[in-house]
Design an enzyme around this catalytic site. Structure first.
Site, short mmCIF file in Angstrom:
data_model
loop_
_atom_site.label_atom_id
_atom_site.label_comp_id
_atom_site.label_asym_id
_atom_site.label_seq_id
_atom_site.Cartn_x
_atom_site.Cartn_y
_atom_site.Cartn_z
N ASN A 88 0.95 -1.29 -0.01
CA ASN A 88 -0.07 -0.24 -0.47
C ASN A 88 0.89 1.11 -0.19
O ASN A 88 0.52 2.91 -0.56
CB ASN A 88 -0.78 -0.06 1.36
CG ASN A 88 -1.78 1.23 1.33
OD1 ASN A 88 -2.67 2.05 1.11
ND2 ASN A 88 -0.91 2.24 2.55
N TYR A 153 3.40 9.16 -11.43
CA TYR A 153 3.06 8.22 -10.57
C TYR A 153 1.99 7.78 -11.84
O TYR A 153 1.86 6.10 -11.24
CB TYR A 153 1.62 9.37 -9.85
CG TYR A 153 0.85 8.25 -9.14
CD1 TYR A 153 1.56 8.25 -7.84
CD2 TYR A 153 -0.39 8.54 -9.21
CE1 TYR A 153 0.41 7.89 -6.58
CE2 TYR A 153 -1.36 7.61 -9.03
CZ TYR A 153 -0.96 7.28 -7.11
OH TYR A 153 -1.61 6.62 -6.32
N ALA A 154 2.00 7.51 -12.49
CA ALA A 154 0.67 6.99 -13.42
C ALA A 154 1.16 5.37 -14.14
O ALA A 154 1.27 4.25 -13.59
CB ALA A 154 0.78 7.81 -14.61
P1 NDP Z 1 -0.89 9.01 2.83
O1 NDP Z 1 -0.23 9.70 1.84
O2 NDP Z 1 -1.95 8.47 3.72
O3 NDP Z 1 -0.27 7.61 3.31
C1 NDP Z 1 0.52 7.14 2.59
C2 NDP Z 1 1.10 5.92 3.49
O4 NDP Z 1 2.17 5.56 3.12
C3 NDP Z 1 2.13 6.79 4.82
O5 NDP Z 1 1.70 4.82 5.93
C4 NDP Z 1 3.76 6.62 4.81
O6 NDP Z 1 4.67 6.45 5.28
C5 NDP Z 1 3.19 5.82 4.01
N1 NDP Z 1 4.83 5.45 2.97
C6 NDP Z 1 5.78 6.34 1.89
N2 NDP Z 1 6.36 6.53 1.74
C7 NDP Z 1 7.00 5.18 2.37
C8 NDP Z 1 8.17 4.50 1.91
N3 NDP Z 1 9.36 5.17 1.09
N4 NDP Z 1 8.48 3.01 2.70
C9 NDP Z 1 7.68 3.11 3.85
N5 NDP Z 1 6.48 3.67 4.02
C10 NDP Z 1 6.07 5.00 3.37
O7 NDP Z 1 -1.80 8.11 1.13
P2 NDP Z 1 -3.36 7.32 0.51
O8 NDP Z 1 -2.96 6.63 2.33
O9 NDP Z 1 -4.02 8.34 0.02
O10 NDP Z 1 -2.53 5.88 -0.51
C11 NDP Z 1 -2.05 4.88 0.69
C12 NDP Z 1 -1.57 4.12 -1.63
O11 NDP Z 1 -3.26 4.37 -2.30
C13 NDP Z 1 -1.36 4.56 -2.36
O12 NDP Z 1 -0.21 3.47 -2.85
C14 NDP Z 1 -1.13 5.22 -3.16
O13 NDP Z 1 -0.55 5.69 -4.05
C15 NDP Z 1 -2.69 5.29 -3.36
N6 NDP Z 1 -3.04 5.25 -3.84
C16 NDP Z 1 -3.87 6.91 -3.39
C17 NDP Z 1 -5.40 7.01 -4.04
C18 NDP Z 1 -6.12 8.36 -2.64
O14 NDP Z 1 -7.02 8.58 -3.05
N7 NDP Z 1 -5.79 8.22 -1.63
C19 NDP Z 1 -5.85 6.53 -4.54
C20 NDP Z 1 -5.45 5.82 -5.48
C21 NDP Z 1 -4.38 5.57 -5.16
P3 NDP Z 1 4.76 7.99 6.76
O15 NDP Z 1 3.56 7.88 7.34
O16 NDP Z 1 5.88 7.03 8.34
O17 NDP Z 1 4.58 8.55 5.97
#
Ligand code: NDP
Length: 242
Positions: A88, A153-154
């Site tokens: 995720n 991203y895409a």
């Molecule tokens: P958030 O920005 O709310 O949360 C991102 C999470 O990813 C956090 O827990 C962050 O950890 C963690 N993270 C980021 N980089 C790393 C890394 N290098 N190693 C470990 N953990 C990492 O994102 P969302 O909940 O919105 O998104 C979750 C997923 O869903 C993503 O892959 C996103 O691309 C995808 N997505 C989201 C959409 C949306 O509308 N929100 C739509 C479509 C897809 P920390 O808190 O420590 O920074």
């Protein structure tokens, strides 16, 4: 402990937090990965424990291949198995391609696409030995349609769809399923700063989705009942045309 062991990357916030909570409610012991926000990850764990579930924190950077192998090895040493992986963790860093520095491209590819290899490879080896496992990766509508300002991203999100379909075929006989969720706009930190009105106009459902609506689909794909579903991409986007 006879609970299933589930690793959820990026579970300190947003969709990952909701997936971790829902998997814990379904009976998994949840390993909460995050990169840097320890208090938020601890809050995810506290919510799980308050609801009667169990889990623990596993911080590591999914973009760093040198960190992921040892982290997964440590999980297997401790728990002897991994039943569920939800890839995720993700970031976006938008810019029109003509203005995008190479570093901005690489950073998003490393976190959203290379992470698929970095984490999944050591996990799927273990699942193949176990002859069972569930892998779900969070892609995005952006990887299906393309979105202006999101070439990086895409590309990454389209990449995890292709990689998941290929891996699904490689490990199907081993009892391991590999599927993808493709959310549209979900209410999280990632979408907090986006202009609402023009986006809502594109969504037939007329609203953003909630993280729990993605989590419910993840729990189903990780269940025993979903054993014949593999290589699938499930849209969770309120009817956006893909
Ligand atoms: P958030 O920005 O709310 O949360 C991102 C999470 O990813 C956090 O827990 C962050 O950890 C963690 N993270 C980021 N980089 C790393 C890394 N290098 N190693 C470990 N953990 C990492 O994102 P969302 O909940 O919105 O998104 C979750 C997923 O869903 C993503 O892959 C996103 O691309 C995808 N997505 C989201 C959409 C949306 O509308 N929100 C739509 C479509 C897809 P920390 O808190 O420590 O920074």
């Amino acid at each position: 402990m006879d609970k299933k062991i589930a690793l959820v990357t990026g579970a300190s916030r947003g969709i990952g937090r909701a997936v971790a909570a829902a998997l814990a409610a379904s009976g998994c012991h949840v390993l909460i990965n995050y990169r840097s926000r320890q208090p938020e990850a601890a809050e995810t764990l506290a919510r799980i424990q308050h609801a009667g579930g169990s889990g623990e924190l596993y911080p590591f950077d999914v973009a760093d291949v040198a960190a992921c192998g040892p982290a997964v090895a440590g999980i297997i040493q401790t728990h002897k198995r991994i039943d569920v992986l939800v890839n995720n963790a993700g970031i976006r860093h938008d810019s029109l391609m003509v203005f995008m520095p190479a570093e901005q491209w690489s950073q998003v590819i490393a976190t959203n696409l290379n992470s698929f290899f970095n984490v999944t490879q050591p996990v799927v080896k273990q699942m193949a030995l176990q002859r069972r496992g569930r892998i779900v990766t969070i892609a995005s509508t952006a990887g299906q349609t393309g979105v202006e300002g999101q070439t990086n991203y895409a590309a990454a999100k389209a990449g995890v769809i292709g990689a998941s379909k290929a891996l699904a075929r490689e490990v199907a006989k081993r009892g391991v399923t590999v599927n993808v969720l493709a959310p549209g706009f979900i209410e999280t930190d990632m979408t907090a700063g986006l202009p609402r009105a023009p986006l809502l106009a594109q969504i037939p459902a007329g609203r953003f989705g909630q993280p729990e609506e993605v989590a419910a689909a993840a729990v189903f794909l990780c269940s025993e009942a979903a054993g014949y579903i593999t290589g699938a991409v499930l849209n969770i986007n309120g009817g956006v045309y893909t």
